[in-house]
Design an enzyme around this catalytic site. Structure first.
Site, mmCIF file in Angstrom:
data_model
loop_
_atom_site.group_PDB
_atom_site.id
_atom_site.type_symbol
_atom_site.label_atom_id
_atom_site.label_comp_id
_atom_site.label_asym_id
_atom_site.label_seq_id
_atom_site.Cartn_x
_atom_site.Cartn_y
_atom_site.Cartn_z
ATOM 1 N N LEU A 12 0.827 -1.212 0.000
ATOM 2 C CA LEU A 12 0.000 0.000 0.000
ATOM 3 C C LEU A 12 0.856 1.255 0.000
ATOM 4 O O LEU A 12 0.616 2.196 0.756
ATOM 5 C CB LEU A 12 -0.947 -0.002 1.210
ATOM 6 C CG LEU A 12 -1.989 -1.132 1.236
ATOM 7 C CD1 LEU A 12 -2.804 -1.071 2.521
ATOM 8 C CD2 LEU A 12 -2.897 -1.058 0.019
ATOM 9 N N ALA A 17 -1.993 2.720 -2.744
ATOM 10 C CA ALA A 17 -2.954 3.738 -2.296
ATOM 11 C C ALA A 17 -3.657 4.369 -3.495
ATOM 12 O O ALA A 17 -4.866 4.651 -3.453
ATOM 13 C CB ALA A 17 -2.234 4.809 -1.479
ATOM 14 N N ASP A 203 17.399 -0.850 -13.690
ATOM 15 C CA ASP A 203 15.950 -0.732 -13.801
ATOM 16 C C ASP A 203 15.529 -0.823 -15.263
ATOM 17 O O ASP A 203 14.589 -1.543 -15.619
ATOM 18 C CB ASP A 203 15.491 0.600 -13.200
ATOM 19 C CG ASP A 203 14.017 0.865 -13.419
ATOM 20 O OD1 ASP A 203 13.200 0.266 -12.705
ATOM 21 O OD2 ASP A 203 13.677 1.666 -14.311
ATOM 22 N N LYS A 207 13.190 -3.866 -17.429
ATOM 23 C CA LYS A 207 12.071 -3.554 -18.317
ATOM 24 C C LYS A 207 12.350 -4.010 -19.746
ATOM 25 O O LYS A 207 11.465 -4.534 -20.428
ATOM 26 C CB LYS A 207 11.794 -2.051 -18.270
ATOM 27 C CG LYS A 207 11.350 -1.556 -16.904
ATOM 28 C CD LYS A 207 11.328 -0.041 -16.829
ATOM 29 C CE LYS A 207 10.938 0.440 -15.455
ATOM 30 N NZ LYS A 207 11.018 1.921 -15.317
#
Length: 444
Positions: A12, A17, A203, A207
């Site tokens: 969360l 959220a 990163d 991907k």
């Protein structure tokens, strides 16, 4: 209307959220477009009492994400924990083994374990969706999975990391140093306190590995991607690129070649007239070259809670509609082994920056090293750094090494790297030579 699709969400943070907010705000729209309601019935995170700015009352709390993943009350499990192993992997495996659909934004997990997880999802007849794992809110996974499924893709490339693009854009626009631009990116929340994962290119490599598998129907090959970060990019390189009509971007590039897949992550000089050179700030861009659809360029927010939550929600809606397809486009039984094309065979032009000692014969020795490897020089110029005063050029201090910039004609990666290594070993330069590839891209 059909019975609701029930969700369990683990993680969360900003994305989790954001997903809660989106599904609450657009509850009626989601139900109308999915053909049935979507209800969040279980959540899990590190801290139960933390204020996340969204109402979680009435949703069952689970201390253990694995227990949530297996719970009989959920139809689909949303993993937003992160990390290639540990609890994230355990929870996703538990959900799939229990016959639950899975949605994840976890690029590291998919890049490392995607084939195994995809096979498990196919065996259980459930979805494994990961739109948010690559390029945030840009629907690049859906484009490869659906829109271009009948095409033969020959190349996929782009700007896949907003942190690096923000740093390079700031250096270009504001004539700032790498250190200053990185510090600002950290202050704004674009970069972590330890930025190595982003600025080191890892990163982007995660991907790119996912896109490569989807595009070319191969097994995932994260460990086969050649990776180079942006740490060595200086103000001088940025200025030289501008003067020559280029912009510097961190690119992930995957190309199908006769010798296999060439997948690489590195800084590149791209022509200012190319569309991708105009992608600034924290924005991402993905270009896809296909036989029947020519070239596509998808541009948008590559990160951020709301944009990434939007991508997660799109995967949830697909499941609510009953859409289940092979996670990696090609069923796992049909995936081809990943065959790596040796990077040394890569053909292209190169920018080379040398800090050359002012000694008789130094340039002749450098030229010989290039010539010995059949590296042809298109241009060579001695460059002085710009002064801090507008309109002025800083004078070189007597005895200091001269900055020399070379642009090569097309050559191989192997040849230019070998030449540069020899030049450094000869002791003709005061620091490691800078080498940046020059990429040929489509114009805007």
């Amino acid at each position: 209307m059909q019975k609701p699709l029930t969700l369990g969400i683990a993680g969360l943070g900003t994305v989790g959220a954001g997903l809660l907010e989106l599904l609450h705000t657009h509850k009626a729209r989601v139900a109308e477009r999915a053909g049935r309601p979507v209800e969040i019935v279980g959540i899990s995170a590190r801290s139960k009492g933390k204020d996340r700015g969204v109402d979680t009352s009435g949703i069952k709390w689970f201390d253990d994400p694995v227990a949530l993943a297996k719970d009989a009350s959920i139809d689909a499990f949303v993993e937003l924990i992160g990390g290639s192993d540990g609890v994230a992997k355990a929870a996703v495996e538990a959900a799939l083994n229990a016959g639950k659909h899975v949605v994840t934004a976890n690029k590291a997990l998919v890049a490392k374990h995607g084939v195994k997880l995809a096979k498990l999802a196919e065996e259980k007849g459930v979805a494994l969706n990961f739109e948010a794992a690559v390029a945030g809110g840009i629907p690049v996974i859906k484009t490869l999975r659906e829109s271009l499924a009948a095409n033969e893709v020959t190349r996929v490339y782009g700007i896949l990391n907003g942190t690096c693009n923000y740093i390079l854009s700031t250096m270009t626009d504001q004539h700032r140093s790498f250190a200053d631009a990185l510090r600002e990116a950290q202050d704004l929340g674009y970069a972590e306190a330890d930025p190595t994962y982003d600025i080191g290119g890892f990163d982007t490599a995660h991907k790119l590995a996912i896109l490569t598998s989807l595009a070319f129907g191969t097994e995932l090959g994260f460990d086969q991607v050649d990776v180079e970060g942006i740490q060595s990019i200086s103000e001088v390189d940025i200025e030289a690129a501008q003067d020559m009509g280029f912009a510097i971007k961190l690119l992930g590039v995957a190309t199908r070649t006769e010798g296999g897949i060439e997948a690489r992550v590195h800084p590149a000089m791209v022509p200012e007239e190319s569309a991708i050179s105009e992608v600034w700030g924290a924005t991402n861009a993905v270009a896809i070259d296909a036989d029947f659809c020519a070239s596509l360029l998808l541009v948008g927010p590559g990160a951020g809670g709301r944009a990434t939550a939007s991508a997660v929600a799109s995967d949830v809606l697909d499941i609510a509609r009953g859409a289940v397809m092979p996670p990696l486009v090609t069923p796992t039984r049909g995936l081809k082994p990943y065959t790596k094309s040796r990077l040394g065979r890569h053909q292209g032009a190169y920018y080379v920056r040398l800090s050359v000692y002012d000694r008789p014969g130094a340039m002749a020795a450098i030229a010989k090293r290039m010539g010995d490897r059949e590296v042809s020089i298109e241009s060579i110029v001695q460059r002085r750094p710009r002064s801090a005063l507008p309109g002025m050029v800083a004078r070189q201090k007597p005895g200091s090494p001269a900055m020399v910039i070379m642009i090569t004609h097309e050559t191989t990666e192997e040849a230019i790297r070998s030449a540069v290594d020899a030049i450094e070993q000869d002791g003709k330069v005061s620091e490691r030579p800078q080498v940046i590839r020059i990429e040929k891209l489509e114009s805007a």
